[in-house]
Structures are given as structure tokens and as C-alpha cells.
Design a protein around this motif. Structure first.
Motif, PDB file in Angstrom:
ATOM      1  N   VAL A 330       0.842  -1.197   0.000  1.00  0.00           N
ATOM      2  CA  VAL A 330       0.000   0.000   0.000  1.00  0.00           C
ATOM      3  C   VAL A 330       0.876   1.246   0.000  1.00  0.00           C
ATOM      4  O   VAL A 330       1.869   1.320   0.728  1.00  0.00           O
ATOM      5  N   GLY A 331       0.505   2.223  -0.824  1.00  0.00           N
ATOM      6  CA  GLY A 331       1.082   3.559  -0.792  1.00  0.00           C
ATOM      7  C   GLY A 331      -0.048   4.554  -0.616  1.00  0.00           C
ATOM      8  O   GLY A 331      -1.004   4.550  -1.399  1.00  0.00           O
ATOM      9  N   MET A 332       0.005   5.373   0.415  1.00  0.00           N
ATOM     10  CA  MET A 332      -1.082   6.308   0.717  1.00  0.00           C
ATOM     11  C   MET A 332      -0.508   7.709   0.910  1.00  0.00           C
ATOM     12  O   MET A 332       0.389   7.912   1.720  1.00  0.00           O
ATOM     13  N   VAL A 333      -1.037   8.672   0.160  1.00  0.00           N
ATOM     14  CA  VAL A 333      -0.572  10.056   0.231  1.00  0.00           C
ATOM     15  C   VAL A 333      -1.498  10.839   1.150  1.00  0.00           C
ATOM     16  O   VAL A 333      -2.718  10.843   0.967  1.00  0.00           O
ATOM     17  N   THR A 334      -0.922  11.509   2.155  1.00  0.00           N
ATOM     18  CA  THR A 334      -1.727  12.367   3.018  1.00  0.00           C
ATOM     19  C   THR A 334      -0.825  13.387   3.701  1.00  0.00           C
ATOM     20  O   THR A 334       0.391  13.192   3.804  1.00  0.00           O
ATOM     21  N   SER A 335      -1.440  14.471   4.150  1.00  0.00           N
ATOM     22  CA  SER A 335      -0.677  15.522   4.829  1.00  0.00           C
ATOM     23  C   SER A 335      -0.646  15.329   6.342  1.00  0.00           C
ATOM     24  O   SER A 335       0.051  16.056   7.044  1.00  0.00           O
ATOM     25  N   GLU A 336      -1.409  14.351   6.856  1.00  0.00           N
ATOM     26  CA  GLU A 336      -1.554  14.173   8.300  1.00  0.00           C
ATOM     27  C   GLU A 336      -1.198  12.751   8.714  1.00  0.00           C
ATOM     28  O   GLU A 336      -1.829  11.793   8.256  1.00  0.00           O
ATOM     29  N   ALA A 337      -0.222  12.623   9.577  1.00  0.00           N
ATOM     30  CA  ALA A 337       0.150  11.301  10.079  1.00  0.00           C
ATOM     31  C   ALA A 337      -1.018  10.658  10.826  1.00  0.00           C
ATOM     32  O   ALA A 337      -1.182   9.437  10.804  1.00  0.00           O
ATOM     33  N   GLY A 338      -1.832  11.483  11.491  1.00  0.00           N
ATOM     34  CA  GLY A 338      -2.980  10.949  12.219  1.00  0.00           C
ATOM     35  C   GLY A 338      -3.994  10.284  11.312  1.00  0.00           C
ATOM     36  O   GLY A 338      -4.608   9.275  11.693  1.00  0.00           O
ATOM     37  N   LEU A 339      -4.182  10.823  10.116  1.00  0.00           N
ATOM     38  CA  LEU A 339      -5.104  10.199   9.169  1.00  0.00           C
ATOM     39  C   LEU A 339      -4.552   8.866   8.686  1.00  0.00           C
ATOM     40  O   LEU A 339      -5.290   7.880   8.578  1.00  0.00           O
ATOM     41  N   ALA A 340      -3.251   8.835   8.387  1.00  0.00           N
ATOM     42  CA  ALA A 340      -2.642   7.570   7.977  1.00  0.00           C
ATOM     43  C   ALA A 340      -2.770   6.532   9.090  1.00  0.00           C
ATOM     44  O   ALA A 340      -3.088   5.359   8.845  1.00  0.00           O
ATOM     45  N   LYS A 341      -2.561   6.963  10.327  1.00  0.00           N
ATOM     46  CA  LYS A 341      -2.674   6.046  11.469  1.00  0.00           C
ATOM     47  C   LYS A 341      -4.089   5.499  11.590  1.00  0.00           C
ATOM     48  O   LYS A 341      -4.296   4.332  11.951  1.00  0.00           O
ATOM     49  N   ALA A 342      -5.093   6.330  11.250  1.00  0.00           N
ATOM     50  CA  ALA A 342      -6.486   5.896  11.351  1.00  0.00           C
ATOM     51  C   ALA A 342      -6.786   4.733  10.412  1.00  0.00           C
ATOM     52  O   ALA A 342      -7.728   3.965  10.654  1.00  0.00           O
ATOM     53  N   ALA A 343      -6.009   4.595   9.342  1.00  0.00           N
ATOM     54  CA  ALA A 343      -6.232   3.481   8.415  1.00  0.00           C
ATOM     55  C   ALA A 343      -5.877   2.140   9.040  1.00  0.00           C
ATOM     56  O   ALA A 343      -6.312   1.085   8.550  1.00  0.00           O
ATOM     57  N   GLY A 344      -5.079   2.155  10.109  1.00  0.00           N
ATOM     58  CA  GLY A 344      -4.756   0.917  10.810  1.00  0.00           C
ATOM     59  C   GLY A 344      -3.858  -0.019  10.032  1.00  0.00           C
ATOM     60  O   GLY A 344      -3.848  -1.230  10.290  1.00  0.00           O
ATOM     61  N   LEU A 345      -3.081   0.507   9.119  1.00  0.00           N
ATOM     62  CA  LEU A 345      -2.193  -0.313   8.307  1.00  0.00           C
ATOM     63  C   LEU A 345      -0.762  -0.227   8.832  1.00  0.00           C
ATOM     64  O   LEU A 345      -0.368   0.790   9.409  1.00  0.00           O
ATOM     65  N   PRO A 346       0.031  -1.271   8.631  1.00  0.00           N
ATOM     66  CA  PRO A 346       1.398  -1.295   9.181  1.00  0.00           C
ATOM     67  C   PRO A 346       2.373  -0.482   8.334  1.00  0.00           C
ATOM     68  O   PRO A 346       3.264  -1.022   7.673  1.00  0.00           O
ATOM     69  N   PHE A 347       2.205   0.833   8.367  1.00  0.00           N
ATOM     70  CA  PHE A 347       3.069   1.687   7.553  1.00  0.00           C
ATOM     71  C   PHE A 347       4.495   1.703   8.080  1.00  0.00           C
ATOM     72  O   PHE A 347       4.734   1.702   9.289  1.00  0.00           O
ATOM     73  N   LYS A 348       5.427   1.759   7.160  1.00  0.00           N
ATOM     74  CA  LYS A 348       6.831   1.939   7.507  1.00  0.00           C
ATOM     75  C   LYS A 348       7.059   3.392   7.947  1.00  0.00           C
ATOM     76  O   LYS A 348       6.204   4.250   7.716  1.00  0.00           O
ATOM     77  N   PRO A 349       8.187   3.687   8.604  1.00  0.00           N
ATOM     78  CA  PRO A 349       8.451   5.083   8.981  1.00  0.00           C
ATOM     79  C   PRO A 349       8.358   5.992   7.766  1.00  0.00           C
ATOM     80  O   PRO A 349       8.841   5.640   6.678  1.00  0.00           O
TER      81      PRO A 349
END
Length: 369
Positions: A330-349
Motif C-alpha cells: 500500500v502507498g497512501m498520500v496524506t498531509s496528516e500522520a494521524g489520518l494515515a494512522k487511522a487506516a490501521g495499516l502497518p506503515f513503515k516510517p
């Protein structure tokens, strides 16, 4: 035509290493990373090819000469002696843009612009126009004047076949670099569950087919004295077109966006390899075939009035991805780390910030789920 000079491919700040990798893949073996882009040494044919094949470059500047100037009178004199006629045509208007640094004795950009324009008019018979497509860029740094010509004209993200765009669209140049950053090489399926006007999946399909990004548009260099039409036509017709090994998928809850994306894909010549669906992101299903890449540019920041409403959107998208897409990245573009965190996916740093639409955004990525 065989003389070599510096060629600067302008890129997105922070993504220069990705542009460098693309330049090397396209045969520009001597490419070097410089702030704001990539520099190569080449001929006018290399200028044309860079405009034609580079997906991540914003524009291509030909650095056609340098000279020293310690005051305006010297700038005037040396501008009059510069070999403008070898590059510019008298029947094509030009405009001049000057930038100066604090290290130079010539610090007034407006006065410097006026001197160069006067030299062009009086010594070389050129027409100056504020809306000319041919732009001369002069950079005065530490008293050295570097003369460049913008050979692209309209920004290279305008491929020439994307007429319909939605709100806050992803630029094609940035989409191409983000696909590269996600490890996409044209051999796997790509899905965008919030596809808007279709930029990510159209770029992915073009890459898979080996289509040149500049194949359907015109460039400023076609109006320079250095242009050779027969050589250019042969270069432009040398697409490495082949049938993709995988299929591409775009969906959006907005039916109008799907109509736009479909029309854009048809103009790009890749519609047969993309399936577009009018579908909410929470209802996406895994397509048949091997795992691949999910990449999307969801709403965020200035693109939405109430950001609190978005946490549920990201959570729903993340749930659908976790449910349906085992083995996919998955690659997800967003301006807010909190929104990415809300997706609940195991994002890399997260990596470096990327300028986009007046905001700083990040491309959050996962390993295969």
C-alpha cells in the motif's frame, strides 16, 4: 548540434534520487543529483529525448552558456555578444526571467532583466513578449551569469491527453515518482480505490506499456533554431509499446470522477487495460490475479472542510484493504500522520515531506500485507 552542454531536469524537491534513478534507466548514464533536480551533459537531441521520456521531470532547462558580469553595464555588453542567434529564432517571441543571489554585485533582478531584453532586441532583432512560450532564464550567482532556455514550455506534468481533472488532482510527474518510490516497475497490477481523474492508474498502465509520457504534446524546443523536425519525428515514433502483463483498476464513489478517468484513459490509449468502477472505497474487492500495489491520494488538509470527518473514511478504507488484499503493498498520500494512522495499516516510517498543492504531504508505505 553535436556540441555538449549542461541539461537540468527540474524535479520535485526531496525526490531528486527517484528522478536520478529514472534518468539512469532512460540511458542518461552521466546523470548527477543536484538540488531541485538532476543534471546531465548532452546535446540538443538529449534535450528532446529528456522531454519525451522523463516521467518525473517537471521541465528541462538547457544551460547554453555562462559569463561573468560585475555590474549592469558589463551585463549589457556581454549579453549583446552572446550567441543568441545560434539558439533563438527572430520570428519567435521570447521573454526573460532573471534571479539573483546575495553573493552577486548585480542584485536587482528587474534591472538585469531589462538589460538582457534590450540586448536581445537591439543586437539580435528578437521580439520580447510577456506571454512568450520561449523563456530565457538567467541566474546571477557570485557574479557568474548562467543562461538557460526552458525547452519544455508547458509543465511536463501536462502529458497532452488528460483534459478532465477533479478537485486537487495529483500531478502526473509526482504520481510517476511515487509509483517508482513504491517499487512499481510495470510488471504488477495497480489499484487506486479513490482514483479521481485516474492519474495513478493511467501512469501505471503507460509505464507497463512502455509509452513515452510526451508522445502526444508539443514542446518549446520545437520553436528554437536548434530544432530538427525529421530527427524529432523519428525519436517520437520509437515507443517501446508492448502489451501489459497485468491489469489496472480504479474506483471512486463519485460517478463524475469515473467518467473523467475513463475519458482520460481513452485519450491516453490505455483504456483497454484499466477497469474503472463507481464504488465506495470501503466496498473494494480484490481483483483476480497476483498481488500488486494499492496507491491512493485520499482527501486531506485544504481538500476538505472538516478533517474530523476523514478519520472514519481512512479507517473504512484500511479495513477493506486488510480484509481483501493480503500480499498487496500500500502507498497512501496524506498531509496528516494521524489520518494515515487511522487506516490501521502497518506503515513503515515516513520519508521526507513532499510539496503538493501548497501543502507538505508524505507517501506512507507498507510492505506486503
Amino acid at each position: 548540434m553535436s556540441a555538449q552542454f549542461e541539461i537540468f531536469m527540474v524535479g520535485t524537491p526531496g525526490l531528486e534520487p527517484l528522478l536520478f534513478a529514472e534518468a539512469q534507466e532512460n540511458g542518461f548514464a552521466d546523470a548527477t543529483v543536484t538540488p531541485g533536480g538532476v543534471t546531465i551533459i548532452g546535446t540538443w537531441e538529449d534535450v528532446w529525448r529528456a522531454n519525451l521520456v522523463m516521467r518525473g521531470a517537471t521541465r528541462v532547462l538547457a544551460r547554453v552558456g555562462t559569463f561573468m558580469a560585475f555590474h549592469l553595464a558589463q551585463l549589457d555588453k556581454r549579453s549583446r555578444k552572446f550567441a543568441w542567434g545560434d539558439i533563438l529564432r527572430q520570428d519567435i517571441p521570447v521573454r526573460v526571467e532573471v534571479s539573483t543571489s546575495k553573493k552577486s554585485k548585480i542584485y536587482h533582478a528587474g534591472a538585469a532583466t531589462q538589460r538582457i531584453e534590450t540586448a536581445l532586441k537591439e543586437s539580435h532583432g528578437m521580439t520580447i513578449s510577456a506571454d512568450a512560450e520561449i523563456v530565457i532564464k538567467a541566474r546571477i550567482d557570485d557574479n557568474r551569469v548562467t543562461i538557460s532556455v526552458d525547452t519544455s514550455g508547458t509543465s511536463l506534468h501536462k502529458r497532452g491527453h488528460k483534459e478532465a481533472v477533479g478537485k486537487a488532482p495529483m500531478r502526473e510527474t509526482l504520481a510517476a515518482l511515487m509509483l517508482r518510490d513504491c517499487g512499481y516497475d510495470g510488471t504488477e497490477p495497480v489499484l487506486d480505490p479513490m482514483c479521481g481523474s485516474g492519474t495513478f492508474v493511467i501512469e501505471a498502465a503507460e509505464i507497463a506499456m512502455g509509452l513515452h509520457p510526451g508522445r502526444t504534446r508539443d514542446f518549446a524546443f520545437q520553436k528554437l533554431a536548434t530544432f530538427d523536425e525529421s530527427t524529432w519525428n523519428a525519436m517520437r515514433q520509437a515507443d517501446r509499446t508492448h502489451i501489459p502483463t497485468q491489469h489496472f483498476h480504479g474506483s471512486d464513489r463519485d460517478a463524475g470522477a469515473i467518467r473523467m478517468a475513463t475519458a482520460n484513459a481513452e485519450r491516453a490509449g490505455v483504456a483497454d487495460d484499466i477497469t474503472f468502477q463507481n464504488l465506495s472505497a470501503t466496498d473494494i474487492k480484490r481483483p483476480a490475479g497476483p498481488p500488486g500495489l494499492i496507491i491512493c491520494n485520499p482527501p486531506y488538509g485544504g481538500r476538505i472542510g472538516n478533517q474530523n470527518m476523514l478519520y472514519g473514511v481512512y479507517a473504512g478504507l484500511g479495513d477493506a484493504i486488510k480484509r481483501e488484499f493480503s500480499g498487496w503493498r500500500v502507498g497512501m498520500v496524506t498531509s496528516e500522520a494521524g489520518l494515515a494512522k487511522a487506516a490501521g495499516l502497518p506503515f513503515k516510517p515516513k520519508g521526507a515531506p513532499i510539496p503538493h498543492g501548497g501543502l507538505k504531504v508524505w507517501l506512507f508505505q507498507t510492505n506486503p500485507l
